[in-house]
Design a protein around this motif. Sequence first.
Motif, short mmCIF file in Angstrom:
data_model
loop_
_atom_site.label_atom_id
_atom_site.label_comp_id
_atom_site.label_asym_id
_atom_site.label_seq_id
_atom_site.Cartn_x
_atom_site.Cartn_y
_atom_site.Cartn_z
N PHE A 125 4.54 15.35 -35.03
CA PHE A 125 5.76 15.49 -34.25
C PHE A 125 7.00 15.18 -35.08
O PHE A 125 6.93 14.48 -36.09
CB PHE A 125 5.70 14.58 -33.02
N THR A 126 8.11 15.69 -34.63
CA THR A 126 9.37 15.54 -35.36
C THR A 126 10.34 14.67 -34.56
O THR A 126 10.27 14.64 -33.32
CB THR A 126 9.99 16.93 -35.62
N PRO A 127 11.22 13.92 -35.22
CA PRO A 127 12.21 13.12 -34.49
C PRO A 127 13.11 13.99 -33.61
O PRO A 127 13.37 15.15 -33.92
CB PRO A 127 13.01 12.45 -35.62
N LEU A 128 13.59 13.40 -32.53
CA LEU A 128 14.51 14.08 -31.62
C LEU A 128 15.94 13.71 -32.02
O LEU A 128 16.34 12.56 -31.84
CB LEU A 128 14.24 13.66 -30.17
N PRO A 129 16.71 14.64 -32.59
CA PRO A 129 18.07 14.31 -33.04
C PRO A 129 19.00 14.05 -31.85
O PRO A 129 19.01 14.82 -30.89
CB PRO A 129 18.51 15.57 -33.81
N MET A 130 19.79 13.00 -31.93
CA MET A 130 20.68 12.65 -30.84
C MET A 130 21.69 13.76 -30.56
O MET A 130 22.06 13.99 -29.40
CB MET A 130 21.41 11.34 -31.15
N ASP A 131 22.14 14.46 -31.59
CA ASP A 131 23.14 15.51 -31.37
C ASP A 131 22.55 16.72 -30.67
O ASP A 131 23.29 17.51 -30.07
CB ASP A 131 23.79 15.92 -32.69
N LYS A 132 21.22 16.85 -30.70
CA LYS A 132 20.58 17.97 -30.01
C LYS A 132 19.84 17.56 -28.75
O LYS A 132 19.46 18.42 -27.94
CB LYS A 132 19.62 18.69 -30.98
N VAL A 133 19.64 16.26 -28.60
CA VAL A 133 19.05 15.72 -27.37
C VAL A 133 19.96 14.58 -26.89
O VAL A 133 19.57 13.41 -26.87
CB VAL A 133 17.61 15.20 -27.61
N PRO A 134 21.20 14.90 -26.51
CA PRO A 134 22.17 13.85 -26.18
C PRO A 134 21.81 13.00 -24.98
O PRO A 134 22.29 11.87 -24.87
CB PRO A 134 23.47 14.63 -25.92
N ASN A 135 20.93 13.50 -24.10
CA ASN A 135 20.54 12.69 -22.96
C ASN A 135 19.67 11.49 -23.35
O ASN A 135 19.41 10.61 -22.53
CB ASN A 135 19.82 13.55 -21.91
N LEU A 136 19.24 11.46 -24.62
CA LEU A 136 18.52 10.28 -25.11
C LEU A 136 19.36 9.01 -24.97
O LEU A 136 18.81 7.91 -24.81
CB LEU A 136 18.13 10.45 -26.58
N ARG A 137 20.68 9.15 -25.04
CA ARG A 137 21.54 7.97 -24.97
C ARG A 137 21.44 7.26 -23.62
O ARG A 137 21.81 6.10 -23.50
CB ARG A 137 23.00 8.33 -25.26
N TYR A 138 20.92 7.96 -22.61
CA TYR A 138 20.78 7.36 -21.28
C TYR A 138 19.38 6.81 -21.03
O TYR A 138 19.08 6.34 -19.94
CB TYR A 138 21.12 8.39 -20.21
N VAL A 139 18.50 6.91 -22.04
CA VAL A 139 17.13 6.44 -21.90
C VAL A 139 17.00 5.04 -22.48
O VAL A 139 17.37 4.82 -23.64
CB VAL A 139 16.14 7.40 -22.61
N PRO A 140 16.49 4.07 -21.70
CA PRO A 140 16.33 2.71 -22.23
C PRO A 140 15.48 2.69 -23.49
O PRO A 140 14.55 3.50 -23.65
CB PRO A 140 15.61 1.98 -21.09
N LYS A 141 15.79 1.77 -24.37
CA LYS A 141 15.09 1.68 -25.66
C LYS A 141 13.59 1.52 -25.47
O LYS A 141 12.80 2.00 -26.29
CB LYS A 141 15.66 0.51 -26.46
N ALA A 142 13.18 0.85 -24.39
CA ALA A 142 11.76 0.62 -24.14
C ALA A 142 10.98 1.92 -23.97
O ALA A 142 9.76 1.93 -24.11
CB ALA A 142 11.58 -0.26 -22.90
#
Length: 367
Positions: A125-142
């Motif tokens: 698997f490949t990392p999910l880039p924040m600039d292409k998956v911006p909704n990651l910022r709303y997902v808790p770190k856990a």
Amino acid sequence: MAAWRDGRLTRREAIRRLLLLGLGASSAAAIAFGRPRPAGAAVPSQNFKGQTLVVTSFGGTWQQFMIDEHIPQFEAETGAKVELAIGLSKNWFAKMQAAGKDNPPYDIFVTNETYLAQLRAQGFFTPLPMDKVPNLRYVPKALRQPNDVGVLGLVGPLGIAYRTDLVKDPPRSWFDLGKYGTKTAIFSIGNSGEPQHVMKMAQAISGDYKSWKPAIDWIASHLCQARQVDFSGTELTMMTQGEVEVGMIDSPDWALMKAKGLPVAWVLPKEGYCGMFEQDMNVTAGSKVKDLGYAFINYWLSAPVQKKWAEKFYWTPANSQVSISPEVARLIPVTPDQLAKIPRWDYIWLNGSGAREAMTDAWNHQL
């Protein structure tokens, strides 16, 4: 569009008919979804016309919801085609291993973490880039995997449910399951929930979940009469019919019973949850349409889409910005502030060290 408004048409069919009338994809989607698309909405703005995204999917109601409610807006707005690979986790895992990481049969791999951990460690698997998956910022770190190589997009914690009309002494601890004899349900060892139960009992007994043998001994001694079920659906039927009165189960399946009016209560054991049936979302490293894959996961993590899954299946949303009604909220007992009570097990150790095979062998001999 009256047929769509009163539920006689699915969203997919409504969009198809609007397209036949000559409307553009964006306009058709806007009408079918009942409102203009605001800034920051679920659907990505990129044009992926002509590209196909292959996504793993369970069958049954999951597949139908994907077809009717999840996919149409994404396809209409992006121009892409989403193809579902219907099956089971173990089969997807085997196909990934056989194909190799450079030529994966899927672009998006969504399933339980127990099947994904080894593939992730092997570079599938490949990392999910924040600039292409911006909704990651709303997902808790856990719920975000290290270096964002995957994200737990839907969460179904494993707790205890019981029939309030039949149980006079409600369970408060995992150890209490031993009080109810044949009226208790646990999973069979082949279900991914049961090794989590074993590890939780080991943690409660000795403080070390990798020291699992005392947990098997305790389960063999105290839960030898418990009914072993192959999956949650079997337990739902048994609890509905009163064959069992108490059992470990995931919160979405408890909610399905509660929503149907069954007198069942949910318990967060004092030791914490024993794990979860999560949906871990990943873009494969060898995918030829990675940007489309990132857009699809971003779409799935968006508040409107997460809300739809919560309202239909009662999954705890990963997106912390999701707002759900009080009626739905009462059926989702696990909120973001409780995520720390859900353990994250080392599945590389469990599946790669021989522990799972030894655990299964001990279970089969002692139970």
